[in-house]
Design an enzyme around this catalytic site. Structure first.
Site, PDB file in Angstrom:
ATOM      1  N   ASN A 136       0.949  -1.227   0.216  1.00 28.72           N
ATOM      2  CA  ASN A 136       0.145  -0.164  -0.104  1.00 28.72           C
ATOM      3  C   ASN A 136       0.969   1.264   0.193  1.00 28.72           C
ATOM      4  O   ASN A 136       1.447   1.610   0.861  1.00 28.72           O
ATOM      5  CB  ASN A 136      -1.156  -0.062   1.156  1.00 28.72           C
ATOM      6  CG  ASN A 136      -1.831   0.905   1.143  1.00 28.72           C
ATOM      7  OD1 ASN A 136      -1.578   2.860   0.762  1.00 28.72           O
ATOM      8  ND2 ASN A 136      -2.652   1.012   2.131  1.00 28.72           N
ATOM      9  N   CYS A 139      -2.299   5.439   0.602  1.00 25.20           N
ATOM     10  CA  CYS A 139      -3.195   5.476   1.131  1.00 25.20           C
ATOM     11  C   CYS A 139      -3.098   7.567   1.980  1.00 25.20           C
ATOM     12  O   CYS A 139      -1.821   7.593   2.023  1.00 25.20           O
ATOM     13  CB  CYS A 139      -3.102   4.945   2.853  1.00 25.20           C
ATOM     14  SG  CYS A 139      -4.830   5.116   3.523  1.00 25.20           S
ATOM     15  N   ASN A 204      -4.894   4.130  -5.483  1.00 24.85           N
ATOM     16  CA  ASN A 204      -5.896   4.055  -4.702  1.00 24.85           C
ATOM     17  C   ASN A 204      -6.661   5.613  -4.510  1.00 24.85           C
ATOM     18  O   ASN A 204      -7.006   6.277  -5.448  1.00 24.85           O
ATOM     19  CB  ASN A 204      -4.570   4.874  -3.510  1.00 24.85           C
ATOM     20  CG  ASN A 204      -5.202   3.662  -2.645  1.00 24.85           C
ATOM     21  OD1 ASN A 204      -6.006   4.697  -1.653  1.00 24.85           O
ATOM     22  ND2 ASN A 204      -3.998   3.411  -2.022  1.00 24.85           N
ATOM     23  N   CYS A 346     -36.401  15.602 -30.531  1.00 21.49           N
ATOM     24  CA  CYS A 346     -35.962  16.800 -29.520  1.00 21.49           C
ATOM     25  C   CYS A 346     -36.863  17.528 -28.198  1.00 21.49           C
ATOM     26  O   CYS A 346     -38.462  17.506 -28.992  1.00 21.49           O
ATOM     27  CB  CYS A 346     -35.716  17.876 -30.310  1.00 21.49           C
ATOM     28  SG  CYS A 346     -35.649  19.762 -29.480  1.00 21.49           S
ATOM     29  N   CYS A 349     -35.886  21.450 -25.364  1.00 26.17           N
ATOM     30  CA  CYS A 349     -35.630  22.822 -24.112  1.00 26.17           C
ATOM     31  C   CYS A 349     -34.304  23.672 -23.819  1.00 26.17           C
ATOM     32  O   CYS A 349     -34.807  24.514 -23.349  1.00 26.17           O
ATOM     33  CB  CYS A 349     -34.906  21.062 -22.929  1.00 26.17           C
ATOM     34  SG  CYS A 349     -33.463  20.443 -23.685  1.00 26.17           S
ATOM     35  N   CYS A 352     -29.017  23.253 -25.692  1.00 32.09           N
ATOM     36  CA  CYS A 352     -28.316  23.017 -26.343  1.00 32.09           C
ATOM     37  C   CYS A 352     -28.263  23.881 -26.853  1.00 32.09           C
ATOM     38  O   CYS A 352     -26.896  25.199 -27.427  1.00 32.09           O
ATOM     39  CB  CYS A 352     -28.416  22.063 -27.959  1.00 32.09           C
ATOM     40  SG  CYS A 352     -30.166  22.345 -28.611  1.00 32.09           S
ATOM     41  N   CYS A 379     -20.783  25.086 -37.092  1.00 38.03           N
ATOM     42  CA  CYS A 379     -20.705  23.913 -36.312  1.00 38.03           C
ATOM     43  C   CYS A 379     -19.009  23.411 -36.415  1.00 38.03           C
ATOM     44  O   CYS A 379     -18.308  23.197 -37.068  1.00 38.03           O
ATOM     45  CB  CYS A 379     -21.696  22.419 -36.296  1.00 38.03           C
ATOM     46  SG  CYS A 379     -21.656  21.437 -35.263  1.00 38.03           S
ATOM     47  N   CYS A 382     -17.439  20.548 -32.076  1.00 28.87           N
ATOM     48  CA  CYS A 382     -16.971  20.020 -30.538  1.00 28.87           C
ATOM     49  C   CYS A 382     -17.903  18.969 -29.725  1.00 28.87           C
ATOM     50  O   CYS A 382     -17.542  19.131 -28.595  1.00 28.87           O
ATOM     51  CB  CYS A 382     -16.995  21.352 -29.312  1.00 28.87           C
ATOM     52  SG  CYS A 382     -18.665  22.188 -29.082  1.00 28.87           S
ATOM     53  N   CYS A 385     -23.365  20.562 -27.316  1.00 25.92           N
ATOM     54  CA  CYS A 385     -24.527  20.022 -27.503  1.00 25.92           C
ATOM     55  C   CYS A 385     -25.435  18.949 -27.403  1.00 25.92           C
ATOM     56  O   CYS A 385     -25.914  18.537 -26.516  1.00 25.92           O
ATOM     57  CB  CYS A 385     -24.944  20.310 -29.292  1.00 25.92           C
ATOM     58  SG  CYS A 385     -24.232  20.320 -30.146  1.00 25.92           S
TER      59      CYS A 385
HETATM   60  C1  LIG Z   1     -13.015   3.606   3.384  1.00 31.38           C
HETATM   61  C2  LIG Z   1     -12.175   3.026   2.356  1.00 31.38           C
HETATM   62  C3  LIG Z   1     -10.868   2.551   3.033  1.00 31.38           C
HETATM   63  C4  LIG Z   1     -10.207   2.619   2.307  1.00 31.38           C
HETATM   64  N1  LIG Z   1      -9.102   1.865   2.579  1.00 31.38           N
HETATM   65  C5  LIG Z   1      -8.202   1.431   1.882  1.00 31.38           C
HETATM   66  C6  LIG Z   1      -6.743   0.877   3.242  1.00 31.38           C
HETATM   67  O1  LIG Z   1      -6.683   0.137   4.209  1.00 31.38           O
HETATM   68  N2  LIG Z   1      -6.013  -0.055   1.701  1.00 31.38           N
HETATM   69  C7  LIG Z   1      -5.485   0.677   0.200  1.00 31.38           C
HETATM   70  O2  LIG Z   1      -4.226   0.672  -0.395  1.00 31.38           O
HETATM   71  N3  LIG Z   1      -7.211   0.919   0.031  1.00 31.38           N
HETATM   72  C8  LIG Z   1      -7.788   2.020   0.297  1.00 31.38           C
HETATM   73  N4  LIG Z   1      -9.068   1.965  -0.086  1.00 31.38           N
HETATM   74  C9  LIG Z   1      -8.387   2.492  -1.453  1.00 31.38           C
HETATM   75  C10 LIG Z   1      -9.444   1.536  -1.480  1.00 31.38           C
HETATM   76  O3  LIG Z   1      -8.983  -0.254  -1.937  1.00 31.38           O
HETATM   77  C11 LIG Z   1      -9.465   1.834  -3.998  1.00 31.38           C
HETATM   78  O4  LIG Z   1      -8.070   1.750  -4.707  1.00 31.38           O
HETATM   79  C12 LIG Z   1     -10.751   2.895  -4.177  1.00 31.38           C
HETATM   80  O5  LIG Z   1     -11.597   3.175  -3.163  1.00 31.38           O
HETATM   81  C13 LIG Z   1     -10.315   3.363  -5.498  1.00 31.38           C
HETATM   82  O6  LIG Z   1     -11.591   2.077  -5.561  1.00 31.38           O
HETATM   83  P1  LIG Z   1     -12.716   2.062  -6.023  1.00 31.38           P
HETATM   84  O7  LIG Z   1     -13.162   3.457  -6.638  1.00 31.38           O
HETATM   85  O8  LIG Z   1     -13.692   1.360  -6.580  1.00 31.38           O
HETATM   86  O9  LIG Z   1     -14.082   3.018  -4.307  1.00 31.38           O
HETATM   87  C14 LIG Z   1      -9.891   2.718   0.869  1.00 31.38           C
HETATM   88  C15 LIG Z   1     -10.722   3.535   0.568  1.00 31.38           C
HETATM   89  C16 LIG Z   1     -12.561   3.443   0.985  1.00 31.38           C
HETATM   90  C17 LIG Z   1     -13.536   4.202   0.410  1.00 31.38           C
END
Ligand SMILES: Cc1cc2nc3c(=O)[nH]c(=O)nc-3n(C[C@H](O)[C@H](O)[C@H](O)COP(=O)(O)O)c2cc1C
Length: 434
Positions: A136, A139, A204, A346, A349, A352, A379, A382, A385
């Site tokens: 990990n 975090c 993460n 359409c 509304c 667009c 146009c 982009c 719309c």
């Molecule tokens: C409440 C919560 C706790 C999490 N705890 C961890 C953790 O302990 N270790 C970790 O690697 N990721 C942790 N994550 C991250 C998730 O593993 C994941 O990477 C992240 O939520 C993105 O995935 P998702 O969009 O499917 O939620 C946590 C996410 C949430 C919401």
């Protein structure tokens, strides 16, 4: 039904859907229920000891953002790694792996950035029969302030060093989980590879403040009048996650590094998109926390159906879109489209019209009786719309060939110069001129 059996860096599972390390994988009770519901694997909620004690807040630990229909779009959390004793987690992991030998069980680990701490925990994890470990390095709150998690993930040298320690110590495959809170995700991915990682997983959570309480003047979730940034996940982060996965998959230095895709996977289609961009499997957290474990059934049946329809094996999907992820300067300027409004669909509304007239190219005409039509001359395709229209498929983009006479306007569609290198929109050409 298509065979979804997955072999990710030698770790086999009946399907490519793993639960990400988070509350759904924090204990034996949850993981057994997850496996019974059909999940192919789990990454156990991050283990750690060796460092300062892990004590979570007792106030609310989640914030959120919702769509207009109250659908959860993003979840923000200020939770730490597991606060359960290491020996309890290890005992439970061993019991679960014994009873579900066909499922993947990965241990997520985060200990202080000291060789002895990593080398002490790995044999204990190995003893559970776990199929692999996930470091990990992502975090973004609570642990990063203690020099762990994202604090490591933002420093490629530390990633390389920790990965190397782990590879020297354990026979288990090593997955390095990356943080998105970094400018160029290719650097930590390359560092993980140099350290010997078998794979990377990403993303993460994304540093975020989801809302502010305007009476307390504090970020939410608010703990006794104060709040801190948390980590955002769920559908809102999927676009960032897809891009980061693609960046690693198409970078020559890491193109052969297996990827476990994470971030906002809610349906089979989300999973298929991650896999098409190079992910060998996917991990899911928010969707399970929002809809429960059985959400995996839709993923399994949907992906099987898709592969059957395409006549494709699971492995053929992995990386299939990577060659089509390009840099802007390689996009074909001779590819010309124009918006077309389906008058039957359409609802008048006028969104667009408002968007185009006020903010873009004044390319939509509104008649007195509110009939909207596209002015092809104005146009520029982009797509705004299309994106603001509340009726799906009411406005679509029609392709017209360069040099072709547009039958609606009678005008020739302009072609970009054949020599792109001299085109003023080409940043390289501008630089050469300077
Ligand atoms: C409440 C919560 C706790 C999490 N705890 C961890 C953790 O302990 N270790 C970790 O690697 N990721 C942790 N994550 C991250 C998730 O593993 C994941 O990477 C992240 O939520 C993105 O995935 P998702 O969009 O499917 O939620 C946590 C996410 C949430 C919401």
């Amino acid at each position: 039904m298509a065979d979804l059996t997955s072999n990710f860096i030698g770790i086999k599972s009946p399907n490519p859907f793993w639960l990400a390390s988070a509350p759904p994988t924090d204990k034996e009770y949850n993981v057994r229920r997850a496996f019974d519901a059909g999940w192919g694997g789990v990454v156990w909620k991050t283990l750690g000891e060796a460092g300062p004690p892990v004590v979570n807040v007792n106030g609310p630990r989640y914030g959120a953002i919702w769509g207009a229909d109250r659908r959860l779009l993003g979840l923000n959390n200020i939770e730490l790694i597991t606060d359960r004793p290491l020996e309890v987690n290890l005992r439970e992991m061993k019991a679960v792996k014994r009873d579900y030998p066909d499922r993947a069980l990965i241990a997520s680990i985060m200990v202080p950035c000291e060789e002895a701490a990593w080398k002490a925990i790995l044999p204990l994890v190995e003893e559970t029969g776990a199929d692999g470990i996930e470091l990990n390095c992502g975090c973004p709150h609570g642990m990063s302030e203690r020099g762990m998690g994202a604090a490591v993930g933002q420093n490629p040298d530390l990633i390389e060093m920790i990965t190397r320690w782990c590879k020297q110590t354990t026979r288990m495959p090593v997955i390095v989980k990356l943080t998105p809170n970094i400018t160029d995700v290719r650097l930590p991915a390359a560092a993980a590879k140099r350290g010997g990682a078998d794979a990377v997983s990403l993303i993460n959570t994304v540093n975020s403040i989801t809302s502010v309480d305007l009476d307390l003047y504090a970020p939410e979730p608010t703990i006794d009048g104060k709040g801190s940034h948390g980590g955002l996940c769920g559908p809102a982060v999927k676009p960032m996650a897809l891009n980061m996965v693609a960046e690693i998959a198409r970078n020559a230095e890491t193109a052969d590094l297996p990827i476990s895709g994470i971030g906002g996977v809610t349906t089979w289609k989300d999973a298929a998109e991650f896999m098409a961009l190079g992910a060998g499997n996917v991990q899911v957290c928010t969707a399970a926390m929002t809809y429960g474990f059985k959400v995996v059934q839709e993923m399994i049946s949907g992906l099987s159906q898709y592969l059957d329809d395409k006549g494709m094996a699971l492995d053929d999907l992995v990386g299939r879109a990577v060659p089509n992820v390009s840099d802007w300067q390689h996009l074909n300027l001779n590819y010309v489209t124009k918006a077309v409004i389906d008058q039957e669909a359409c609802i008048s509304c006028g969104r667009c019209y408002a968007a185009c007239e006020d903010t873009s190219h004044q390319a939509i005409d509104m008649s007195e009786d509110r009939v909207f039509s596209v002015k092809d001359d104005e146009c520029v395709a982009c797509n705004l719309c299309v994106n603001v229209c509340p009726v799906e498929n009411c406005i679509t983009m029609k392709r017209v060939e360069p040099g072709e006479i547009d039958l609606r306007t009678g005008k020739v569609v302009p072609a970009a110069p054949a020599d792109w290198t001299s085109h003023p929109n080409n940043p390289m050409a501008v630089r050469a001129a300077e």
